[in-house]
Each structure stands twice: as C-alpha cells, then as structure tokens.
Scaffold this active site. Structure first.
Site, PDB file in Angstrom:
ATOM      1  N   GLY A 103       0.810  -1.210   0.000  1.00  0.00           N
ATOM      2  CA  GLY A 103       0.000   0.000   0.000  1.00  0.00           C
ATOM      3  C   GLY A 103       0.846   1.264   0.000  1.00  0.00           C
ATOM      4  O   GLY A 103       0.401   2.336  -0.404  1.00  0.00           O
ATOM      5  N   ASP A 115      -2.737   6.802   2.463  1.00  0.00           N
ATOM      6  CA  ASP A 115      -2.162   7.737   1.479  1.00  0.00           C
ATOM      7  C   ASP A 115      -0.897   7.246   0.772  1.00  0.00           C
ATOM      8  O   ASP A 115      -0.382   7.915  -0.120  1.00  0.00           O
ATOM      9  CB  ASP A 115      -1.877   9.086   2.159  1.00  0.00           C
ATOM     10  CG  ASP A 115      -0.943   8.933   3.361  1.00  0.00           C
ATOM     11  OD1 ASP A 115      -0.376   7.831   3.551  1.00  0.00           O
ATOM     12  OD2 ASP A 115      -0.796   9.915   4.118  1.00  0.00           O
ATOM     13  N   ASP A 165       1.531 -11.053   6.678  1.00  0.00           N
ATOM     14  CA  ASP A 165       1.994 -10.198   5.578  1.00  0.00           C
ATOM     15  C   ASP A 165       3.344  -9.578   5.920  1.00  0.00           C
ATOM     16  O   ASP A 165       3.979  -8.968   5.061  1.00  0.00           O
ATOM     17  CB  ASP A 165       0.971  -9.096   5.268  1.00  0.00           C
ATOM     18  CG  ASP A 165       0.602  -8.274   6.492  1.00  0.00           C
ATOM     19  OD1 ASP A 165       0.164  -8.869   7.492  1.00  0.00           O
ATOM     20  OD2 ASP A 165       0.764  -7.049   6.465  1.00  0.00           O
ATOM     21  N   ASP A 199       9.619  -5.302   7.460  1.00  0.00           N
ATOM     22  CA  ASP A 199       8.581  -4.352   7.881  1.00  0.00           C
ATOM     23  C   ASP A 199       8.789  -3.874   9.311  1.00  0.00           C
ATOM     24  O   ASP A 199       8.122  -4.315  10.243  1.00  0.00           O
ATOM     25  CB  ASP A 199       7.169  -4.937   7.694  1.00  0.00           C
ATOM     26  CG  ASP A 199       6.719  -4.814   6.250  1.00  0.00           C
ATOM     27  OD1 ASP A 199       7.547  -4.436   5.397  1.00  0.00           O
ATOM     28  OD2 ASP A 199       5.540  -5.087   5.964  1.00  0.00           O
TER      29      ASP A 199
HETATM   30  P1  AMP Z   1       1.968  -2.889   8.069  1.00  0.00           P
HETATM   31  O1  AMP Z   1       1.275  -3.348   9.311  1.00  0.00           O
HETATM   32  O2  AMP Z   1       2.710  -1.603   8.209  1.00  0.00           O
HETATM   33  O3  AMP Z   1       2.824  -3.955   7.492  1.00  0.00           O
HETATM   34  O4  AMP Z   1       0.822  -2.545   6.998  1.00  0.00           O
HETATM   35  C1  AMP Z   1      -0.292  -3.375   6.742  1.00  0.00           C
HETATM   36  C2  AMP Z   1      -0.901  -3.014   5.414  1.00  0.00           C
HETATM   37  O5  AMP Z   1      -1.315  -1.638   5.399  1.00  0.00           O
HETATM   38  C3  AMP Z   1       0.017  -3.179   4.213  1.00  0.00           C
HETATM   39  O6  AMP Z   1      -0.740  -3.637   3.134  1.00  0.00           O
HETATM   40  C4  AMP Z   1       0.524  -1.774   3.985  1.00  0.00           C
HETATM   41  O7  AMP Z   1       0.918  -1.573   2.655  1.00  0.00           O
HETATM   42  C5  AMP Z   1      -0.705  -0.938   4.324  1.00  0.00           C
HETATM   43  N1  AMP Z   1      -0.353   0.422   4.750  1.00  0.00           N
HETATM   44  C6  AMP Z   1       0.231   0.796   5.915  1.00  0.00           C
HETATM   45  N2  AMP Z   1       0.405   2.134   5.946  1.00  0.00           N
HETATM   46  C7  AMP Z   1      -0.056   2.629   4.780  1.00  0.00           C
HETATM   47  C8  AMP Z   1      -0.151   3.934   4.201  1.00  0.00           C
HETATM   48  N3  AMP Z   1       0.281   5.022   4.831  1.00  0.00           N
HETATM   49  N4  AMP Z   1      -0.685   4.028   2.961  1.00  0.00           N
HETATM   50  C9  AMP Z   1      -1.120   2.939   2.312  1.00  0.00           C
HETATM   51  N5  AMP Z   1      -1.074   1.698   2.794  1.00  0.00           N
HETATM   52  C10 AMP Z   1      -0.552   1.532   4.012  1.00  0.00           C
HETATM   53 MG    MG Z   2       3.618  -4.847   6.199  1.00  0.00          MG
END
Ligand code: AMP
Ligand code: MG
Length: 552
Positions: free
Chosen positions: A124, A157, A295, A305
């Site tokens: 994302g 975003d 993920d 991550d």
């Molecule tokens: P994470 O827990 O940071 O690994 O994120 C979980 C999911 O949310 C993943 O698919 C990320 O790409 C998405 N994600 C986290 N932050 C953002 C952001 N600011 N904009 C878009 N997608 C996000």
């Molecule tokens: Mg992630």
C-alpha cells in the site's frame, strides 16, 4: 549494461530537474518478478481488488524538494552504486525519476492480522523499482517505501513520515550488522512534503515531515503472498509464485526448476528452518518485532517491515512495544517463536493445493519446534560463554534460572551479558555482594535488590561459574566469544527517538552517528559509551521510547 539515462516519470505533475552528468547509477536491471509472473492488466492507479495477478505496475509520486538524510555505504557498495551525493541518485531514490530499465510495481498479497484473516492487503505504500544484478552476481530488489499510493493503499495515502522512516532505516542496517537476517536499507530521504498523521489515534492529526526509505532484499515475497491466491482458489497463480520463488531463491533444492510435491515440502521445511534461525537471533539481541502478521513474514526468513518494533531494555518476556497489541500482547517478546509457528501453519495451509500429501508439511512444522528449542538452547549457551557441544544435562535449568534472575529485579538485557563476560572463571571466592556488584550496572534500581534477590543472583552466578570451570578456554578468549554474540550497542527505543527529535528539528547528525556506531555493535567504542547506557528514567514511559503506535 551501464545505465545513466533517466526518463520522465509517468504521471509526474511537476518538472523534475535531472542531473545527467555523473555515472552514478551504473545498475543492471533484471526485473525477473515482473517478467515472469502474472501482472494486473489494469495500469490506472486506483484502489481495487486484484485477482489472478501478483503485482500491479505503478509509478512513484513526485516529491517537492528531496534531501538525502543518510545512506548505507555497505549497501551502496554491494549494489555497485558509486556516488550517492549525485543529483541523479536523489531523483531516483525519492521517486522523482524512474530509470529506463526499471519496471516499478506494487505486490499483491494478503495476510492474517493479529490472528484474523484480513483478505487482500498488498504494497500500500511500498513499490519495487526493479531488480538489480549486483557486481558479485547476486540479485537484489530495490523498493521505495513511502513513495505514494498504489492500488493496494486502501483508505490510506501511501506515504511515510520521517520518524517511522528513520526507525526502519536505522534498524534494518543495525540488524544486518548484528548478524540478524533482515531486509536492508540503502537510503533515507526527506521529501519536503508534509504527511498528516494522528500519531496517538486520539483525534489530533498533525502534519509531519514525509520521507522515503529505499529498502533492499533478494525478495520481498511474504507468507501472505501465498495465502491470498490460496484463499481465492487461484491455484495457478499460487503455483506460479511458489515455482518462481523456489527457482530463484531456493535453487539448491532438488527439483527447483520443475518442482514436485516433494520439492514444495522441502521448500516449506527450509522456510521453517530459516524462520527459526531468525527468531532465535531476535531473542539473542532482544528484538521485538511488534507486528508479526503473516503479511510481515518474509519467505526468505528475513526480518521485514520495521514498524512499532522495540528492543527490550529490561528483560521482560511479556513486553510488547506495540500499543495496538497492548491488550492481548500476541506479539510480546517471549511469544515470538509461537507466533512464527502459527504463521508457518498458515503458510503450510496455503500451499496444501501444491502437495499430494500434507504429512511432510506437518512434519516440517514439528521440526520447527525441535529446531527452535535446540537452536535457542545453543544460542543461550553461547551468550553464557559455555560450549554448546559438550554434554550439559542441566543446560535448560541453568537457562531457566537465568531468566528468573533477570526478572527478579529490573535488569537490562544487553548490559547484563557484557558485565557477566567480565567476571573471571576463578571468581568463586568472591562474596555474594561482590558477585552481584559485578553485574549491578545492569540493574535499573540497584537499591531494590533485597537480600533474597541478591542471594538468588549470586547463587545463579556461582552455578554459572561451576559450568565455566569445565571450560578449558582462558578468560580472555571466553570473554571475546561472549562479546561477539552479546552486542554492546543496540538501537534502544529512546536512542531512535532522540535521533528522530533531532531530525525533525532539521539536524540529521544523530541519525548518521548512530548508523556509524551500530555498524560495529559488538565492539567497545569508548567515545560512544553514552549510547551503551541503559534507558534513562525520563524515557521509561515516553511515547516512542517505551510504546509505539502503528501510525507511521
Ligand atoms: P503494516 O502493518 O505496516 O505492514 O501494513 C499493513 C498493510 O497496510 C500493508 O498492506 C501496507 O501496505 C498498508 N499500509 C500501511 N500504511 C499505509 C499507508 N500510509 N498508505 C497505504 N497503505 C498503508
Ligand atoms: Mg507490512
């Protein structure tokens, strides 16, 4: 092939000043992921569910005034990037320019978040620029994090703020130098643009400086990359990704170029083994990932991550840095092996359509438990300077006793082992008080040590000295071995936060200095003694220093 040409970015809304003068980015792109795997046919950058495809082609967003905060020299050397101060470098690694042979894409994957199936997630706010053939013949994918929205951004975003980018940049490199399997970071740039975040999820959203980190890994494929096609019954897509991963990243396996049921089982077993190795390393250095969703589990067994991660200051198996997880503490320090096992079981379930028989997958999960417990014991004995190969019937009891000692009074996990190493083997004649004093530097409140606590600590140290007595190595040699496995410098949460405070005020010196110190985490660096100290009292409950939100 030498590449110095830059092409105007697709969808760019601003003109980009390009510097064609240098030969800075002499990179050869192979882009096997996009060349060999099914692509999303749609190229418009709008949020959507993507089926029967493993990625969507995207373009990074333009940033207004990128500035280089820090970079990893080792990573640049490995990639063969000569000059990171060149304007061309900044344009590419802020997302303002895409080189002709790059093929940027966002990956499509799903995942279990905090134990629940979350469906499609995907990159994302990350996008791969392409895959590079390194001068040594290796393959590395360059990925920008925080370079704008993708089809997988859902309601968010696609941007990243400076504080979380500093944390990711520094920790990736620190982990690498600690010898922990990890994705790497090449560069950290500020974008000059503001990103709005509600840091405490309390309705007080505020603009923060935006940043982009360039992450580097041979593969960014996650457990969730297999779970998503499996959950949708897209077996062909699932098989395409498994075959690609095995062919390129597990080529040592029998049948890697034409996998059979046995090959998939052997691959799963190897993923489980690598995952065990990674978690053992986390436990060795006191790292708590904080968001071990599927993920966020790399198929290569790399730490990936870096979000609301933390380092245990005082040893506490129940601690989690992640405020989102504060109620159930699913991803607490002492639960990471169990969670890795749970995640591996989800991966195993996802690949069931590829095997004739699930028995070998179950056997691999069972082996994970064995390998983890044996490996964990060996790791702990190494931390204690004891030979893991000799017959040590009661090693587990010694280790359990240690965990009890470390929790009897708030004890700094990192400092404890460095002080223990300093005690000489022939110290049985020391008094209990003297033995406790030898490690008391690790205690957050030495005056809280009651006579009972002191007795427990001294008794355990004597037990350890008994074991050392069987060791024929001279003290210096044993001490050096201990200090090579017990780091002196880790990126304590409060240190990262101090660097962030400085950077947000415009001074990036501490980020760069910390990076330098963390390149040699096992060495004594007397000029940086203050960064090896235990967490100061003011940091005990300050946000960012003890607890972190997922907002990033
Ligand atoms: P994470 O827990 O940071 O690994 O994120 C979980 C999911 O949310 C993943 O698919 C990320 O790409 C998405 N994600 C986290 N932050 C953002 C952001 N600011 N904009 C878009 N997608 C996000
Ligand atoms: Mg992630």
């Amino acid at each position: 092939m030498a590449l110095t040409r830059l092409v105007a970015r697709r969808g760019s809304s601003r003109p980009v000043r390009l510097d064609f003068s240098g030969i800075a980015l002499d990179l050869t792109f192979t882009n096997r992921f996009t060349a060999e795997l099914p692509a999303d046919p749609e190229t418009e950058n709008r949020r959507r569910q993507v089926h029967n495809a493993l990625f969507s082609r995207v373009a990074p967003a333009t940033t207004s005034s990128p500035e280089l905060v820090a970079f990893s020299q080792e990573m640049a050397d490995e990639l063969g990037i000569a000059d990171l101060h060149d304007g061309e470098f900044l344009a590419v690694f802020s997302g303002n320019a895409v080189l002709a042979d790059m093929d940027p894409y966002a990956m499509c994957y799903g995942g279990h978040q905090f134990g629940n199936w979350a469906g499609q997630l995907g990159d994302g706010r990350a996008m791969a620029l392409g895959e590079v053939l390194t001068p040594q013949g290796g393959h590395q994918t360059l990925q920008l994090k925080g370079a704008g929205p993708t089809p997988y951004s859902r309601s968010a975003d696609g941007m990243a703020v400076l504080r979380s980018s500093i944390r990711e940049f520094l920790c990736s490199e620190a982990m690498h130098h600690l010898g922990v399997p990890t994705t790497r970071a090449l560069s950290l740039v500020t974008t000059g643009d503001k990103v709005v975040r509600d840091m405490f999820y309390d309705g007080n959203a505020a603009p923060e400086p935006g940043a982009v980190v360039c992450r580097v890994a041979p593969s960014f494929v996650r457990f969730g990359s297999f779970e998503l096609p499996a959950s949708r019954g897209e077996t062909e897509t699932l098989k395409a990704l498994a075959d690609f991963t095995i062919r390129h990243d597990f080529s040592e396996l029998d049948g890697a170029n034409n996998p059979t049921s046995d090959t998939y089982a052997a691959w799963f077993s190897e993923v489980a083994r690598r995952t065990a190795v990674m978690i053992i390393d986390w436990m060795r250095v006191g790292f708590v990932h904080g968001v071990m969703n599927t993920d966020n589990m790399s198929i290569l067994g790399l730490t990936i991550d870096y979000g609301p991660y933390g380092w245990v200051d005082n040893f506490d198996p129940g601690w989690t840095p992640n405020t989102t997880d504060s109620q159930h503490r699913r991803y607490r320090f002492g639960n990471q092996a169990q969670m890795a096992y749970w995640n591996l079981a989800q991966l195993g379930n996802a690949i069931v359509p590829l095997v004739d028989d699930v028995e070998p997958l179950q056997a691999a999960l069972d082996r994970f438990i064995e390998e983890y417990s044996t490996g964990h014991r060996t790791m702990m004995l190494n931390k204690l300077g004891l030979d893991p190969d000799r017959d040590l019937d009661d090693a587990d009891e010694l280790i359990q006793g240690l965990f009890s000692v470390l929790q009897s009074i708030e004890t700094d996990f990192t400092i404890f082992f460095r002080r223990l190493a300093d005690i000489n083997a022939g110290s049985q004649a020391m008094s209990d008080d003297e033995l406790v004093h030898a490690i008391a530097d690790a205690h957050y409140e030495p005056s809280a040590a009651t006579p009972e606590i002191k007795l427990e600590i001294a008794t355990w140290i004597r037990r350890w000295l008994d074991e050392l007595a069987d060791d024929s190595r001279p003290d210096d040699e044993r001490r050096a071995a201990m200090n090579a496995t017990n780091p002196k410098y880790v990126i304590r949460n409060y240190l990262a936060q101090l660097a962030i405070d400085n950077s947000e005020a415009g001074d990036h010196t501490m980020v760069r200095d910390l990076l330098q110190v963390l390149r040699r985490p096992y060495d004594e660096q007397p000029e940086h003694e203050e960064w090896a100290q235990k967490r100061p009292d003011w940091a005990r409950s300050r946000p960012g220093c003890s607890m972190l939100s997922c907002s990033s």
